[in-house]
Design a protein around this motif. Structure first.
Motif, PDB file in Angstrom:
ATOM      1  N   PRO A  31       0.809  -1.227   0.000  1.00 45.95           N
ATOM      2  CA  PRO A  31       0.000   0.000   0.000  1.00 45.95           C
ATOM      3  C   PRO A  31       0.838   1.271   0.000  1.00 45.95           C
ATOM      4  N   PHE A  32       2.010   1.253   0.644  1.00 47.62           N
ATOM      5  CA  PHE A  32       2.858   2.441   0.651  1.00 47.62           C
ATOM      6  C   PHE A  32       3.300   2.787  -0.771  1.00 47.62           C
ATOM      7  N   SER A  33       3.564   1.744  -1.564  1.00 43.27           N
ATOM      8  CA  SER A  33       4.005   1.965  -2.950  1.00 43.27           C
ATOM      9  C   SER A  33       2.914   2.595  -3.802  1.00 43.27           C
ATOM     10  N   ILE A  34       1.668   2.397  -3.416  1.00 45.68           N
ATOM     11  CA  ILE A  34       0.540   2.976  -4.149  1.00 45.68           C
ATOM     12  C   ILE A  34       0.250   4.391  -3.652  1.00 45.68           C
ATOM     13  N   ASP A  35       0.079   4.507  -2.343  1.00 49.50           N
ATOM     14  CA  ASP A  35      -0.435   5.755  -1.776  1.00 49.50           C
ATOM     15  C   ASP A  35       0.576   6.896  -1.824  1.00 49.50           C
ATOM     16  N   SER A 145      -4.750  -8.927  12.295  1.00 51.43           N
ATOM     17  CA  SER A 145      -5.303  -7.611  12.634  1.00 51.43           C
ATOM     18  C   SER A 145      -4.209  -6.668  13.124  1.00 51.43           C
ATOM     19  N   THR A 146      -3.232  -7.215  13.872  1.00 56.63           N
ATOM     20  CA  THR A 146      -2.097  -6.405  14.298  1.00 56.63           C
ATOM     21  C   THR A 146      -1.282  -5.934  13.098  1.00 56.63           C
ATOM     22  N   LEU A 147      -1.076  -6.837  12.132  1.00 59.20           N
ATOM     23  CA  LEU A 147      -0.373  -6.448  10.912  1.00 59.20           C
ATOM     24  C   LEU A 147      -1.147  -5.356  10.182  1.00 59.20           C
ATOM     25  N   MET A 148      -2.480  -5.446  10.218  1.00 62.15           N
ATOM     26  CA  MET A 148      -3.300  -4.411   9.592  1.00 62.15           C
ATOM     27  C   MET A 148      -3.081  -3.058  10.263  1.00 62.15           C
ATOM     28  N   LEU A 149      -2.849  -3.067  11.593  1.00 62.19           N
ATOM     29  CA  LEU A 149      -2.581  -1.817  12.296  1.00 62.19           C
ATOM     30  C   LEU A 149      -1.308  -1.179  11.760  1.00 62.19           C
ATOM     31  N   ILE A 150      -0.254  -1.981  11.630  1.00 62.67           N
ATOM     32  CA  ILE A 150       1.015  -1.457  11.130  1.00 62.67           C
ATOM     33  C   ILE A 150       0.872  -1.054   9.670  1.00 62.67           C
ATOM     34  N   MET A 151       0.247  -1.938   8.884  1.00 62.79           N
ATOM     35  CA  MET A 151       0.063  -1.655   7.469  1.00 62.79           C
ATOM     36  C   MET A 151      -0.814  -0.425   7.263  1.00 62.79           C
ATOM     37  N   GLY A 152      -1.787  -0.234   8.156  1.00 65.99           N
ATOM     38  CA  GLY A 152      -2.711   0.877   8.003  1.00 65.99           C
ATOM     39  C   GLY A 152      -2.073   2.234   8.199  1.00 65.99           C
ATOM     40  N   ILE A 153      -0.893   2.263   8.826  1.00 63.59           N
ATOM     41  CA  ILE A 153      -0.205   3.544   8.978  1.00 63.59           C
ATOM     42  C   ILE A 153       0.245   4.068   7.619  1.00 63.59           C
ATOM     43  N   ALA A 154       0.546   3.141   6.695  1.00 61.32           N
ATOM     44  CA  ALA A 154       1.070   3.528   5.378  1.00 61.32           C
ATOM     45  C   ALA A 154       0.111   4.457   4.624  1.00 61.32           C
ATOM     46  N   ILE A 261      -5.014  14.662   3.971  1.00 61.49           N
ATOM     47  CA  ILE A 261      -5.708  14.533   5.250  1.00 61.49           C
ATOM     48  C   ILE A 261      -6.926  13.626   5.119  1.00 61.49           C
ATOM     49  N   ILE A 262      -7.732  13.848   4.084  1.00 58.52           N
ATOM     50  CA  ILE A 262      -8.949  13.054   3.903  1.00 58.52           C
ATOM     51  C   ILE A 262      -8.609  11.598   3.613  1.00 58.52           C
ATOM     52  N   PHE A 263      -7.660  11.382   2.714  1.00 58.33           N
ATOM     53  CA  PHE A 263      -7.270  10.016   2.383  1.00 58.33           C
ATOM     54  C   PHE A 263      -6.707   9.311   3.612  1.00 58.33           C
ATOM     55  N   GLY A 264      -5.906  10.033   4.383  1.00 65.60           N
ATOM     56  CA  GLY A 264      -5.338   9.452   5.588  1.00 65.60           C
ATOM     57  C   GLY A 264      -6.384   9.142   6.644  1.00 65.60           C
ATOM     58  N   ASN A 266      -9.493   8.267   6.109  1.00 65.54           N
ATOM     59  CA  ASN A 266     -10.177   7.041   5.708  1.00 65.54           C
ATOM     60  C   ASN A 266      -9.318   5.818   5.998  1.00 65.54           C
ATOM     61  N   ALA A 267      -8.012   5.970   5.823  1.00 67.06           N
ATOM     62  CA  ALA A 267      -7.112   4.882   6.186  1.00 67.06           C
ATOM     63  C   ALA A 267      -7.141   4.636   7.690  1.00 67.06           C
ATOM     64  N   ALA A 268      -7.337   5.715   8.467  1.00 62.00           N
ATOM     65  CA  ALA A 268      -7.466   5.554   9.914  1.00 62.00           C
ATOM     66  C   ALA A 268      -8.703   4.718  10.252  1.00 62.00           C
ATOM     67  N   GLY A 269      -9.758   4.856   9.453  1.00 65.61           N
ATOM     68  CA  GLY A 269     -10.930   4.003   9.639  1.00 65.61           C
ATOM     69  C   GLY A 269     -10.597   2.540   9.413  1.00 65.61           C
ATOM     70  N   LEU A 270      -9.755   2.271   8.422  1.00 64.42           N
ATOM     71  CA  LEU A 270      -9.298   0.905   8.160  1.00 64.42           C
ATOM     72  C   LEU A 270      -8.569   0.348   9.378  1.00 64.42           C
ATOM     73  N   ILE A 271      -7.700   1.153   9.966  1.00 62.80           N
ATOM     74  CA  ILE A 271      -6.967   0.727  11.162  1.00 62.80           C
ATOM     75  C   ILE A 271      -7.921   0.492  12.327  1.00 62.80           C
ATOM     76  N   ALA A 272      -8.851   1.433  12.516  1.00 60.47           N
ATOM     77  CA  ALA A 272      -9.792   1.320  13.636  1.00 60.47           C
ATOM     78  C   ALA A 272     -10.584   0.023  13.547  1.00 60.47           C
ATOM     79  N   GLY A 273     -11.045  -0.301  12.333  1.00 63.97           N
ATOM     80  CA  GLY A 273     -11.796  -1.541  12.170  1.00 63.97           C
ATOM     81  C   GLY A 273     -10.974  -2.762  12.510  1.00 63.97           C
ATOM     82  N   SER A 274      -9.725  -2.796  12.068  1.00 62.57           N
ATOM     83  CA  SER A 274      -8.882  -3.961  12.328  1.00 62.57           C
ATOM     84  C   SER A 274      -8.583  -4.117  13.816  1.00 62.57           C
ATOM     85  N   GLN A 275      -8.466  -2.995  14.532  1.00 62.37           N
ATOM     86  CA  GLN A 275      -8.138  -3.078  15.954  1.00 62.37           C
ATOM     87  C   GLN A 275      -9.366  -3.374  16.816  1.00 62.37           C
ATOM     88  N   ILE A 276     -10.514  -2.830  16.454  1.00 68.05           N
ATOM     89  CA  ILE A 276     -11.741  -3.217  17.158  1.00 68.05           C
ATOM     90  C   ILE A 276     -12.002  -4.706  16.933  1.00 68.05           C
TER      91      ILE A 276
END
Length: 426
Positions: A31-35, A145-154, A261-264, A266-276
């Protein structure tokens, strides 16, 4: 450097934590390579003298490379272990990222992005396979889900970094930065990551046995349905990613700094879902959460279709619905991945590769669809997202009714209903 193989019983809790951190950064390369270069679309298009939508083709070739590459890395990692193919993939990634800085038109950049993807997907395959190697069945979804947290920072920091580079430098510096990031990952793999799988030289690399192996994996009912469901989830995710520059930069006419900011967020929502999801897994089964979230995804995307169909699209309606969709995808991605991989141990590498390849096939189609049709209106995008949600729900509902006999949602003690029922029947 010779590395001793380890197994799950001999890995300390502290070392597992360091392994998770390394795997999280490896899986984040994709995802970092894309975003990171999404904010550069307009600048790249200006240099190549094409429309911004034409640069979307470089995303399509990237997703195709991710899909095909994973099919190749699966047998390689089963035959030679996880580390050696992973190191080779990172070297390929570094080389092609540097060359991408010298691309002179869309075709050359798209070609180089294809080969960059072949390198990036080594980390994606290895991460899921190593998790399957080192962690117990009931911990796989939680670790993912933990990996998603780290990946979601990208997706949060990558557009910001890309936007900063665009404001102060030329777009080619983004690709130099990606090469440097991968070089750091290569260092971590060489000096931190253990070998988690004994090389199996009996694994054939001939195309016919490899295809036969994949066909055997795909015939497993649980794998077929859950990998298909994951494919539609990733299709929705990557379709949104490909459409994001058009949605926010063109349709809503936002500045590049606001886009980050907006794209980031939404990515924070991805992280939130994986951690919940991690916390809910302690009370509910993986399938229970997956089934419920699949329904919520359908409702959210249908609301988006209704809004853009009958009203002039408003940012403060579209944005929250996309945020909710990303949050639910944060739940769904690790769960359907864990359910798809659960039946496999010896063939975990091939199964991990195949589930990723299936997802990228859907993602490639989604990005192509966005580049071709999401150029004026948001309706084609909304319809595609709703279609992915509905078809993903259909795959999960089919499993519940046909193969789990309806028990999967009701019986909380069934960690993986299909496997449990097979064991009971045998």
């Amino acid at each position: 450097m010779k590395v001793k193989q380890v197994d799950k019983e001999n890995v300390s809790k502290g070392r597992k934590t360091s392994v998770i951190l390394v795997l999280g950064t490896l899986i984040a390369i994709g995802p970092f390579s894309i975003d990171a270069y999404l904010p550069a679309f307009k600048q790249i298009a200006g240099d190549f003298k094409v429309d911004t939508s034409a640069i979307g083709f470089t995303l399509t070739t990237y997703f195709i490379g991710i899909g095909l590459g994973q099919l190749a890395y699966g047998p390689l990692m089963d035959r030679y272990g996880r580390r050696r193919p992973l190191i080779a993939g990172l070297i390929l990634y570094i080389t092609t990222s540097v060359l991408s800085a010298y691309a002179w038109d869309v075709s050359s950049l798209a070609t180089l992005r294809f080969f960059t993807a072949l390198g990036a997907c080594a980390g994606m395959v290895a991460s899921k396979a190593i998790v399957r190697d080192l962690f117990d069945d009931d911990k796989v979804a939680e670790v993912l889900s933990t990996l998603m947290l780290i990946m979601g920072i990208a997706p949060i920091i990558a557009p910001t970094i890309g936007g900063f580079i665009i404001e102060h430098y030329h777009w080619d510096m983004i690709f130099y930065g990606l090469a440097g990031f991968a070089a750091l990952m290569l260092f971590n793999v060489v000096f931190i990551l253990p070998e988690s799988s004994k090389p199996n030289l009996a694994t054939s690399l001939h195309p016919v046995p490899v295809l036969r192996e994949y066909w055997t994996i795909y015939k497993d009912k649980a794998f077929f349905l859950f990998s298909t469901a994951r494919g539609f989830v990733i299709g929705a995710l990557l379709g949104y990613v490909a459409a994001a520059p058009f949605i926010f930069l063109d349709f809503f006419d936002m500045a590049q700094s606001d886009f980050a900011i907006i794209f980031g967020s939404n990515a924070a929502g991805l992280i939130a879902g994986s951690q919940i999801n991690r916390f809910l897994l302690r009370r509910f089964t993986t399938f229970q959460i997956t089934y419920t979230v699949s329904i919520l995804l359908v409702v959210t995307t249908l609301l988006l279709v209704g809004h853009v169909s009958f009203f002039e699209p408003q940012f403060w309606v579209v944005y929250p619905l996309l945020f909710l969709m990303m949050t639910f995808i944060g739940f769904q991605n690790p769960n359907v991945t864990a359910l798809a991989l659960q039946p496999f141990t010896v063939r975990a590498g091939s199964a991990s590769a195949f589930v990723g390849a299936v997802s990228m096939i859907f993602g490639s189609f989604a990005s192509w669809f966005v580049s071709s049709y999401v150029t004026v209106s948001l309706l084609p995008l909304a319809l595609m997202l709703a279609g992915c949600a509905l078809l993903g729900y259909t795959a999960i509902e089919t499993f519940r009714i046909k193969y789990a006999r309806g028990y999967a949602f009701a019986k909380a003690y069934l960690k993986h209903p299909y496997v449990s029922l097979k064991r009971e029947n045998s």
